[in-house]
Design an enzyme around this catalytic site. Sequence first.
Site, PDB file in Angstrom:
ATOM      1  N   GLY A  52       4.874  -2.303  25.333  1.00 32.73           N
ATOM      2  CA  GLY A  52       5.579  -1.462  26.287  1.00 32.73           C
ATOM      3  C   GLY A  52       6.675  -2.266  26.951  1.00 32.73           C
ATOM      4  O   GLY A  52       7.006  -3.374  26.512  1.00 32.73           O
ATOM      5  N   TYR A 126       2.159 -11.165  25.204  1.00 32.27           N
ATOM      6  CA  TYR A 126       2.765 -10.358  24.144  1.00 32.27           C
ATOM      7  C   TYR A 126       3.597 -11.256  23.221  1.00 32.27           C
ATOM      8  O   TYR A 126       3.521 -11.162  21.999  1.00 32.27           O
ATOM      9  CB  TYR A 126       3.634  -9.271  24.768  1.00 32.27           C
ATOM     10  CG  TYR A 126       4.402  -8.436  23.781  1.00 32.27           C
ATOM     11  CD1 TYR A 126       3.783  -7.406  23.079  1.00 32.27           C
ATOM     12  CD2 TYR A 126       5.760  -8.658  23.560  1.00 32.27           C
ATOM     13  CE1 TYR A 126       4.496  -6.635  22.177  1.00 32.27           C
ATOM     14  CE2 TYR A 126       6.474  -7.894  22.660  1.00 32.27           C
ATOM     15  CZ  TYR A 126       5.840  -6.878  21.972  1.00 32.27           C
ATOM     16  OH  TYR A 126       6.550  -6.122  21.068  1.00 32.27           O
ATOM     17  N   GLU A 168       7.396   2.748  28.644  1.00 30.66           N
ATOM     18  CA  GLU A 168       8.796   2.868  28.229  1.00 30.66           C
ATOM     19  C   GLU A 168       9.582   1.604  28.567  1.00 30.66           C
ATOM     20  O   GLU A 168       9.288   0.915  29.529  1.00 30.66           O
ATOM     21  CB  GLU A 168       9.454   4.082  28.897  1.00 30.66           C
ATOM     22  CG  GLU A 168       9.604   4.014  30.398  1.00 30.66           C
ATOM     23  CD  GLU A 168       8.354   4.387  31.178  1.00 30.66           C
ATOM     24  OE1 GLU A 168       8.467   4.553  32.412  1.00 30.66           O
ATOM     25  OE2 GLU A 168       7.269   4.510  30.577  1.00 30.66           O
ATOM     26  N   LYS A 169      10.599   1.327  27.752  1.00 30.56           N
ATOM     27  CA  LYS A 169      11.457   0.164  28.001  1.00 30.56           C
ATOM     28  C   LYS A 169      12.632   0.569  28.885  1.00 30.56           C
ATOM     29  O   LYS A 169      12.856   1.750  29.151  1.00 30.56           O
ATOM     30  CB  LYS A 169      11.913  -0.432  26.679  1.00 30.56           C
ATOM     31  CG  LYS A 169      10.736  -1.008  25.906  1.00 30.56           C
ATOM     32  CD  LYS A 169      11.173  -1.992  24.861  1.00 30.56           C
ATOM     33  CE  LYS A 169       9.988  -2.822  24.403  1.00 30.56           C
ATOM     34  NZ  LYS A 169      10.413  -3.891  23.493  1.00 30.56           N
ATOM     35  N   GLN A 195      19.436  -9.851  36.144  1.00 29.95           N
ATOM     36  CA  GLN A 195      18.847 -10.330  34.892  1.00 29.95           C
ATOM     37  C   GLN A 195      19.582  -9.660  33.715  1.00 29.95           C
ATOM     38  O   GLN A 195      19.981  -8.508  33.805  1.00 29.95           O
ATOM     39  CB  GLN A 195      17.337 -10.068  34.830  1.00 29.95           C
ATOM     40  CG  GLN A 195      16.890  -8.623  34.865  1.00 29.95           C
ATOM     41  CD  GLN A 195      16.685  -8.084  36.264  1.00 29.95           C
ATOM     42  OE1 GLN A 195      17.383  -8.446  37.188  1.00 29.95           O
ATOM     43  NE2 GLN A 195      15.722  -7.167  36.418  1.00 29.95           N
TER      44      GLN A 195
END
Length: 301
Positions: A52, A126, A168-169, A195
């Site tokens: 995710g 991850y 969701e990204k 960022q």
Amino acid sequence: FWVRGVDLKYPEYAETAADEFVQGDLRDPLLVKNVMSDIHWDEVYQFAADMGGAGFVFTGENDADIMHNSALVNLNVAHQAAKDKNTERIFYSSSACMYPEHNQLDPDNPNCTEDSAYPADPDSEYGWEKLFSERLFLAYGRNNNLSVRVGRYHNIFGPLGTWQGGREKVPAALCRKVASAQDGTQVEIWGDGEQTRSFLFIDDCLEATVRMMRGDWIGPVNIGSTELVSINQLAGMIIEISGKDLTLKHIEGPLGVRGRTSDNTLIKEKLGWTHSVPLRAGLEITYEWVNSQVSTQARSH
């Protein structure tokens, strides 16, 4: 091609284009045996993962599941492909999250060249699992004469992807926030928004993936865009596309590394590939689709 798709759930936002779609759990070795051993496969694409966006990956709450579930899927798929000896080629979708955190502290100059992967120091479990699974597929390739390809995806986005629910990204999340916002209100951004990331449109990703699969080069290689933007800039683009009058509100939230972008020197040299869809163009298509989903959901309620 005759295509079989396998996943935990059926495609959510469109009918599957596969000739056959099996709903099943790839963590189950018996299921993997059943879907892989009955046919001679020209190509197998291993995309499945427990994953995710930052809200899922960087909180720490899902670390054990992420490592356990994705590693089991990869172990099962690699083992079965090697055991059956009936797979011509197999593609493994790794991630830019496997790159060392210490090379991604400068938002303007992150280092994500393929040879910077070691000494390893990913910023999340991850990323560690992705790194392990790269080595897993490459080891199976060496020891079992299995033809493997490894691509490191950098923030793939587009329509028909998850846009709500916590996994969701950022492109989809920001499209949802903007689509849901009333004129004159604010959209929330995690952190200061300075960022940086690069985002690759799905069509470009697929072209690079297929080109790699059908070429002679194993990888691993970056598959991403070199169009570096801050999250504030990304949000600004989406707001502009929407035509709304919105401002940004910065709040606390999980962030990941300070800067990350794809270095495409190697993929250009080996495959002659570079991304062709500008970020803005991809966002226009994605925003239109997410906006239609938000509107449909609002009407149904």
